[in-house]
Scaffold this motif. Structure first.
Motif, PDB file in Angstrom:
ATOM      1  N   LEU A  22      34.050  28.489  34.743  1.00 43.01           N
ATOM      2  CA  LEU A  22      34.332  29.474  35.783  1.00 43.01           C
ATOM      3  C   LEU A  22      34.649  28.786  37.101  1.00 43.01           C
ATOM      4  O   LEU A  22      34.081  27.740  37.431  1.00 43.01           O
ATOM      5  N   ALA A  23      35.545  29.427  37.852  1.00 37.67           N
ATOM      6  CA  ALA A  23      35.895  28.963  39.189  1.00 37.67           C
ATOM      7  C   ALA A  23      36.074  30.192  40.070  1.00 37.67           C
ATOM      8  O   ALA A  23      36.526  31.239  39.610  1.00 37.67           O
ATOM      9  N   VAL A  24      35.731  30.052  41.345  1.00 42.96           N
ATOM     10  CA  VAL A  24      35.914  31.124  42.313  1.00 42.96           C
ATOM     11  C   VAL A  24      36.723  30.562  43.467  1.00 42.96           C
ATOM     12  O   VAL A  24      36.427  29.475  43.981  1.00 42.96           O
ATOM     13  N   SER A  25      37.748  31.317  43.856  1.00 39.05           N
ATOM     14  CA  SER A  25      38.548  30.932  45.020  1.00 39.05           C
ATOM     15  C   SER A  25      38.579  32.099  45.990  1.00 39.05           C
ATOM     16  O   SER A  25      38.272  33.234  45.633  1.00 39.05           O
ATOM     17  N   THR A  26      38.963  31.786  47.216  1.00 38.10           N
ATOM     18  CA  THR A  26      39.176  32.844  48.187  1.00 38.10           C
ATOM     19  C   THR A  26      40.573  33.422  47.963  1.00 38.10           C
ATOM     20  O   THR A  26      41.386  32.838  47.246  1.00 38.10           O
ATOM     21  N   VAL A  76      47.744  35.152  42.560  1.00 38.11           N
ATOM     22  CA  VAL A  76      46.933  34.614  43.658  1.00 38.11           C
ATOM     23  C   VAL A  76      47.381  35.203  44.998  1.00 38.11           C
ATOM     24  O   VAL A  76      46.562  35.417  45.894  1.00 38.11           O
ATOM     25  N   HIS A  77      48.647  35.524  45.106  1.00 33.12           N
ATOM     26  CA  HIS A  77      49.173  36.068  46.360  1.00 33.12           C
ATOM     27  C   HIS A  77      49.241  37.595  46.352  1.00 33.12           C
ATOM     28  O   HIS A  77      50.027  38.197  47.087  1.00 33.12           O
ATOM     29  N   GLY A  78      48.397  38.221  45.521  1.00 28.11           N
ATOM     30  CA  GLY A  78      48.179  39.661  45.596  1.00 28.11           C
ATOM     31  C   GLY A  78      49.110  40.530  44.789  1.00 28.11           C
ATOM     32  O   GLY A  78      49.025  41.753  44.874  1.00 28.11           O
ATOM     33  N   GLN A  79      49.994  39.964  44.015  1.00 31.84           N
ATOM     34  CA  GLN A  79      50.913  40.771  43.224  1.00 31.84           C
ATOM     35  C   GLN A  79      50.310  41.087  41.858  1.00 31.84           C
ATOM     36  O   GLN A  79      49.483  40.345  41.355  1.00 31.84           O
ATOM     37  N   PHE A 103      41.849  33.457  32.689  1.00 32.02           N
ATOM     38  CA  PHE A 103      41.622  34.885  32.926  1.00 32.02           C
ATOM     39  C   PHE A 103      41.196  35.028  34.379  1.00 32.02           C
ATOM     40  O   PHE A 103      40.232  34.379  34.806  1.00 32.02           O
ATOM     41  N   MET A 104      41.911  35.862  35.149  1.00 32.65           N
ATOM     42  CA  MET A 104      41.611  36.003  36.572  1.00 32.65           C
ATOM     43  C   MET A 104      41.356  37.461  36.926  1.00 32.65           C
ATOM     44  O   MET A 104      42.054  38.354  36.441  1.00 32.65           O
ATOM     45  N   SER A 105      40.373  37.667  37.801  1.00 29.89           N
ATOM     46  CA  SER A 105      40.061  39.003  38.315  1.00 29.89           C
ATOM     47  C   SER A 105      39.799  38.907  39.811  1.00 29.89           C
ATOM     48  O   SER A 105      39.143  37.969  40.267  1.00 29.89           O
ATOM     49  N   LEU A 116      37.787  37.587  46.831  1.00 30.21           N
ATOM     50  CA  LEU A 116      37.648  36.417  45.973  1.00 30.21           C
ATOM     51  C   LEU A 116      38.433  36.610  44.687  1.00 30.21           C
ATOM     52  O   LEU A 116      38.745  37.745  44.315  1.00 30.21           O
ATOM     53  N   ILE A 117      38.720  35.508  44.028  1.00 30.75           N
ATOM     54  CA  ILE A 117      39.312  35.539  42.698  1.00 30.75           C
ATOM     55  C   ILE A 117      38.377  34.763  41.775  1.00 30.75           C
ATOM     56  O   ILE A 117      38.041  33.608  42.049  1.00 30.75           O
ATOM     57  N   LEU A 118      37.951  35.427  40.718  1.00 29.91           N
ATOM     58  CA  LEU A 118      37.128  34.794  39.699  1.00 29.91           C
ATOM     59  C   LEU A 118      38.053  34.410  38.551  1.00 29.91           C
ATOM     60  O   LEU A 118      38.807  35.248  38.054  1.00 29.91           O
ATOM     61  N   ALA A 119      37.999  33.157  38.141  1.00 35.50           N
ATOM     62  CA  ALA A 119      38.852  32.686  37.055  1.00 35.50           C
ATOM     63  C   ALA A 119      37.996  32.005  36.000  1.00 35.50           C
ATOM     64  O   ALA A 119      37.105  31.216  36.319  1.00 35.50           O
ATOM     65  N   SER A 120      38.257  32.348  34.752  1.00 33.88           N
ATOM     66  CA  SER A 120      37.610  31.657  33.633  1.00 33.88           C
ATOM     67  C   SER A 120      38.695  30.936  32.857  1.00 33.88           C
ATOM     68  O   SER A 120      39.813  31.425  32.733  1.00 33.88           O
ATOM     69  N   GLN A 121      38.348  29.754  32.379  1.00 38.93           N
ATOM     70  CA  GLN A 121      39.318  28.926  31.677  1.00 38.93           C
ATOM     71  C   GLN A 121      38.827  28.652  30.263  1.00 38.93           C
ATOM     72  O   GLN A 121      37.645  28.390  30.054  1.00 38.93           O
ATOM     73  N   PHE A 122      39.780  28.701  29.328  1.00 34.03           N
ATOM     74  CA  PHE A 122      39.486  28.377  27.939  1.00 34.03           C
ATOM     75  C   PHE A 122      40.521  27.373  27.455  1.00 34.03           C
ATOM     76  O   PHE A 122      41.715  27.587  27.615  1.00 34.03           O
TER      77      PHE A 122
END
Length: 181
Positions: A22-26, A76-79, A103-105, A116-122
């Motif tokens: 998991l990663a979280v970005s602004t 990431v830029h809101g689209q 996967f991003m939410s 924030l954007i929560l991203a999980s990577q597989f």
């Protein structure tokens, strides 16, 4: 710039303890990472200190195509919708290539603004084998359910997660089917 300490404590604890990368970005600026967990570090080979404050594009490399990059950039830029998934060719710190399924939410504050954007990577390189798909999907489903619950407690909202999970299962099944031909 917000930091991992700015996350609601329960969300920060969950991210640290999760076995899912998991990663979280602004959502502002270049969408820098403010938190990653041990599973993310294990998957990518980078330490938390090496990635905090950077955009995840540092994982891209020579075989990452523009067709893979653009949908991530747009999200990431809101689209687009509030949640989505993105297959992309990424690279570990040691230079080894892997097929990442991200996967991003978006996480919204109490005023309905994406913060924030929560991203999980597989790593789908080996998960293309049918035996890994169900296991990864179960992990994703549980992770999204847990994060949604924690988010509700702190005024964050994730929109469309149930549909994202359903779509993800179908996408993974299609990818597996087409690779087995």
């Amino acid at each position: 710039m917000p930091s991992q300490t700015d996350l609601p404590p329960a969300l920060g604890d969950y991210i640290r303890k999760s076995g899912v990368a998991l990663a979280v970005s602004t959502t502002g600026g270049d969408a820098p990472l403010i938190a990653v967990n041990e599973a993310f570090c294990k998957l990518t080979g980078y330490s938390e200190d090496e990635v905090t404050g950077k955009n995840c594009r540092f994982l891209q490399g020579p075989n990452t195509t523009e067709e893979e990059r653009q949908p991530l950039h747009d999200f990431v830029h809101g689209q687009g919708g509030d949640s989505d998934r993105f297959p992309i060719t990424n690279y570990r710190k040691d230079g080894s290539e892997f097929r990442n399924f991200v996967f991003m939410s978006r996480l919204y504050d109490a005023h309905g603004k994406a913060q924030l954007i929560l991203a999980s990577q597989f790593d789908m390189t080996s998960a293309m084998q049918r035996s890994e798909i169900a296991k990864n999907d179960a992990k994703l489903s549980q992770a999204l359910t847990d994060v949604e619950q924690i988010g509700r407690e702190y005024g964050f909202a994730m929109m469309g997660s149930a549909q994202l999970i359903a779509d993800s299962v179908a996408t993974l099944a299609r990818m597996s089917f087409s690779d087995s031909r």
